[in-house]
Design a protein around this motif. Structure first.
Motif, PDB file in Angstrom:
ATOM      1  N   ARG A  85       0.817  -1.221   0.000  1.00  0.00           N
ATOM      2  CA  ARG A  85       0.000   0.000   0.000  1.00  0.00           C
ATOM      3  C   ARG A  85       0.846   1.265   0.000  1.00  0.00           C
ATOM      4  O   ARG A  85       0.409   2.311  -0.497  1.00  0.00           O
ATOM      5  CB  ARG A  85      -0.958   0.002   1.184  1.00  0.00           C
ATOM      6  N   LEU A  86       2.061   1.192   0.540  1.00  0.00           N
ATOM      7  CA  LEU A  86       2.941   2.364   0.499  1.00  0.00           C
ATOM      8  C   LEU A  86       3.306   2.674  -0.946  1.00  0.00           C
ATOM      9  O   LEU A  86       3.262   3.830  -1.375  1.00  0.00           O
ATOM     10  CB  LEU A  86       4.219   2.086   1.291  1.00  0.00           C
ATOM     11  N   ASN A 126       6.474  11.783  -4.918  1.00  0.00           N
ATOM     12  CA  ASN A 126       7.543  10.800  -4.780  1.00  0.00           C
ATOM     13  C   ASN A 126       7.788  10.099  -6.104  1.00  0.00           C
ATOM     14  O   ASN A 126       6.867   9.867  -6.880  1.00  0.00           O
ATOM     15  CB  ASN A 126       7.170   9.743  -3.739  1.00  0.00           C
ATOM     16  N   THR A 160       9.482   4.633  -0.473  1.00  0.00           N
ATOM     17  CA  THR A 160       8.772   5.909  -0.401  1.00  0.00           C
ATOM     18  C   THR A 160       9.681   7.012   0.142  1.00  0.00           C
ATOM     19  O   THR A 160      10.704   6.729   0.742  1.00  0.00           O
ATOM     20  CB  THR A 160       7.508   5.730   0.472  1.00  0.00           C
ATOM     21  N   GLY A 161       9.298   8.268  -0.079  1.00  0.00           N
ATOM     22  CA  GLY A 161      10.025   9.397   0.508  1.00  0.00           C
ATOM     23  C   GLY A 161      11.029  10.077  -0.398  1.00  0.00           C
ATOM     24  O   GLY A 161      11.625  11.080  -0.005  1.00  0.00           O
ATOM     25  N   LYS A 221      10.206   2.816  13.426  1.00  0.00           N
ATOM     26  CA  LYS A 221      10.044   3.126  12.002  1.00  0.00           C
ATOM     27  C   LYS A 221       9.289   4.438  11.814  1.00  0.00           C
ATOM     28  O   LYS A 221       8.338   4.728  12.526  1.00  0.00           O
ATOM     29  CB  LYS A 221       9.291   1.995  11.305  1.00  0.00           C
ATOM     30  N   TYR A 238       7.627   6.915   8.693  1.00  0.00           N
ATOM     31  CA  TYR A 238       7.212   7.028   7.299  1.00  0.00           C
ATOM     32  C   TYR A 238       6.827   8.481   7.044  1.00  0.00           C
ATOM     33  O   TYR A 238       6.167   9.106   7.842  1.00  0.00           O
ATOM     34  CB  TYR A 238       6.017   6.124   7.012  1.00  0.00           C
ATOM     35  N   ARG A 239       7.251   8.969   5.881  1.00  0.00           N
ATOM     36  CA  ARG A 239       7.022  10.390   5.570  1.00  0.00           C
ATOM     37  C   ARG A 239       6.107  10.516   4.363  1.00  0.00           C
ATOM     38  O   ARG A 239       6.306   9.868   3.339  1.00  0.00           O
ATOM     39  CB  ARG A 239       8.364  11.056   5.263  1.00  0.00           C
ATOM     40  N   PHE A 240       5.107  11.366   4.479  1.00  0.00           N
ATOM     41  CA  PHE A 240       4.205  11.657   3.361  1.00  0.00           C
ATOM     42  C   PHE A 240       4.149  13.165   3.180  1.00  0.00           C
ATOM     43  O   PHE A 240       3.898  13.894   4.133  1.00  0.00           O
ATOM     44  CB  PHE A 240       2.791  11.131   3.646  1.00  0.00           C
ATOM     45  N   GLU A 255      -3.067  -1.892   8.621  1.00  0.00           N
ATOM     46  CA  GLU A 255      -2.054  -2.941   8.497  1.00  0.00           C
ATOM     47  C   GLU A 255      -0.901  -2.679   9.465  1.00  0.00           C
ATOM     48  O   GLU A 255      -0.390  -3.581  10.126  1.00  0.00           O
ATOM     49  CB  GLU A 255      -1.524  -2.936   7.052  1.00  0.00           C
ATOM     50  N   LYS A 299       0.917  -4.846  13.122  1.00  0.00           N
ATOM     51  CA  LYS A 299       2.308  -5.323  13.209  1.00  0.00           C
ATOM     52  C   LYS A 299       2.843  -5.212  14.624  1.00  0.00           C
ATOM     53  O   LYS A 299       2.503  -4.288  15.351  1.00  0.00           O
ATOM     54  CB  LYS A 299       3.196  -4.494  12.258  1.00  0.00           C
TER      55      LYS A 299
END
Lengths: 155, 196
Positions: free
Chosen positions: A37-38, A109, A115-116, B173, B175-177, B192, B196
Motif C-alpha cells: 500500500r505504500l 515521490n 517511499t520518501g 520506524k 514514514y514520511r508523506f 495494516e 504489526k
C-alpha cells in the motif's frame, strides 16, 4: 563493435548486468519489505491509474516482483535479450512518467526506491543512466544474437 | 571515585538531551499519548494543501483513529507564508485558553479571504466570545507564544521541506508523506501497520 566476440564488450556487459541487476533487486526489496500500500500511494500520486480500481493494487503488488525477477535474470544472464529489453522498456516507462509528472507540476515521490524520494533532476539523471545501461545491454545482446545467426548460416 | 562522579555528571548533563530526542517536539497533541502510532503533521495555515488536509483528511483520521486511541496526533503549525506568522500566533494563543480547534478550523475555512486581505484577526475573532477575544489578542503578543511560533517554525525547517508533511511513527520506524495521500489507501495501510 563486434558484440559477440569483443572481449571488452563481454566484460562491459557482465559489469552492466551485475550493476543493473543488483539495482533492480534492491529497488524491489525496498518495496517488498514494506506494505504494498505504500507503493500504491506513490503510484496513485501520479494520477494515471484509478485510485479505487484493481489496477492500482495489481501494479503495486506485481511490479516489485517483476523488478526482482529482472534483476535475477540480468545477473544470471538468463534470457538476456528479453530481460535487458524489458528492463529498458521499464526504465523508459518510469522516466516518461516522471517527466510527465514534472511537466504537470506535481511535487510527488518517485516511487523508485521505496517511499520518501521526491522526483528531481537527480532521480531523472539516475534513471536515465539505468535506461542507457539497459539499452546498451539490449542492443548488444540483440546484435550479438544476429551476428551469431549470420555466422551459422554462412558456415 | 572521581571518575565515577565525573561519569555521573556527564550523564546528568546528557539526560535532558535524551529526553528531548524521544517524543515529538511541542505542537498541539490530540488523543492518547500512549497510542501505538504517533502521527506528526507539519502544516501552515496559509498553505492550500494544508487546508485540504485539515478539512478532508484530518477529520477522518481523528474520527477513526485518534478518538479511539489508535493514533496520537501532534499538529505543528509553521509560518512560511506572509500572514501565517500572525495566524499561528493567534492559534497558539487560542490553544492556551482551550480554543485551538475553533480557531484552526476558522483559519482554514476562510484561508482564501484572510490570505488575500491580511485580515487574520477578523477571522479569529468571529469564533471567539468578546472575553476570549481579549485574552487571545493579549496572548498573541506574549513573548512565550511568539517564542513558540518561532521555535515550531525553526524546528519544522530542520525536519521537512514542504507543507503539509505527515510523519507516521510506529516504534522505530518512521514514514514520511508530503501532501495528503488518498484516504482509503492510507487508512488501509494504517490498519495494516496497527497489526504489526
Amino acid at each position: 563493435m563486434n558484440f559477440s566476440q569483443s572481449k571488452t564488450w563481454r566484460w562491459l556487459a557482465l559489469a552492466l548486468r551485475i550493476v543493473l541487476g543488483a539495482i533492480f533487486i534492491y529497488a524491489a526489496y525496498l518495496k517488498l519489505h514494506e506494505s504494498w500500500r505504500l507503493f500504491a500511494m506513490d503510484i496513485d500520486a501520479y494520477g494515471v491509474l484509478p485510485s479505487n480500481g484493481i489496477w492500482l493494487e495489481l501494479v503495486a503488488r506485481t511490479l516489485p516482483w517483476l523488478e526482482a525477477a529482472l534483476g535475477v535474470w540480468l545477473i544470471a544472464g538468463f534470457w538476456l535479450r528479453g530481460s535487458a529489453t524489458l528492463a529498458a522498456a521499464m526504465m523508459l516507462g518510469f522516466i516518461g512518467l516522471m517527466t510527465w509528472a514534472r511537466l504537470k507540476g506535481l511535487n510527488i515521490n518517485c516511487g523508485c526506491f521505496g517511499t520518501g524520494e521526491k522526483i528531481s533532476w537527480i532521480t531523472m539523471l539516475r534513471d536515465g543512466s539505468l535506461l542507457a545501461a539497459a539499452l546498451l545491454l539490449a542492443v548488444g545482446s540483440h546484435c550479438g544474437r544476429r551476428r551469431a545467426r549470420i555466422e551459422e548460416e554462412t558456415a | 571515585m572521581v571518575s565515577m562522579k565525573l561519569c555521573a555528571l556527564v550523564l546528568a548533563a546528557l539526560l535532558p538531551g535524551f529526553a528531548a530526542s524521544t517524543g515529538p517536539a511541542k505542537g498541539q497533541g490530540f488523543g492518547s499519548p500512549n497510542a501505538p502510532i504517533l502521527i506528526e503533521v507539519f502544516s501552515d495555515f496559509e498553505c492550500p494543501g494544508c487546508k485540504l488536509f485539515h478539512t478532508q483528511f484530518r477529520p477522518l483520521l481523528v474520527r477513526d483513529y485518534v478518538t479511539v486511541g489508535k493514533v496520537y496526533l501532534v499538529a505543528h503549525d509553521l509560518s512560511f507564508h506572509a500572514h501565517s506568522n500572525e495566524a499561528t500566533a493567534y492559534a497558539l494563543a487560542a490553544a492556551r485558553i482551550g480554543k485551538y480547534d475553533e480557531v484552526a478550523d476558522a483559519l482554514y475555512e476562510h484561508q482564501t479571504e484572510w490570505s488575500a486581505s491580511g485580515k487574520v484577526w477578523d477571522t479569529v475573532a468571529a469564533v471567539l466570545s468578546p472575553a476570549e477575544q481579549k485574552k487571545v489578542s493579549a496572548l498573541a503578543k506574549d513573548p512565550g507564544v511568539l517564542a513558540e511560533v518561532k521555535s515550531e517554525t525553526d524546528d519544522g525547517k530542520t525536519k521537512i521541506q514542504r507543507t503539509p508533511t505527515i510523519l507516521v511513527i510506529r516504534g522505530m520506524k518512521q514514514y514520511r508523506f508530503e501532501g495528503s495521500p488518498k484516504w482509503e489507501i492510507f487508512r488501509d495501510w494504517l490498519n495494516e501497520l496497527l497489526t504489526k
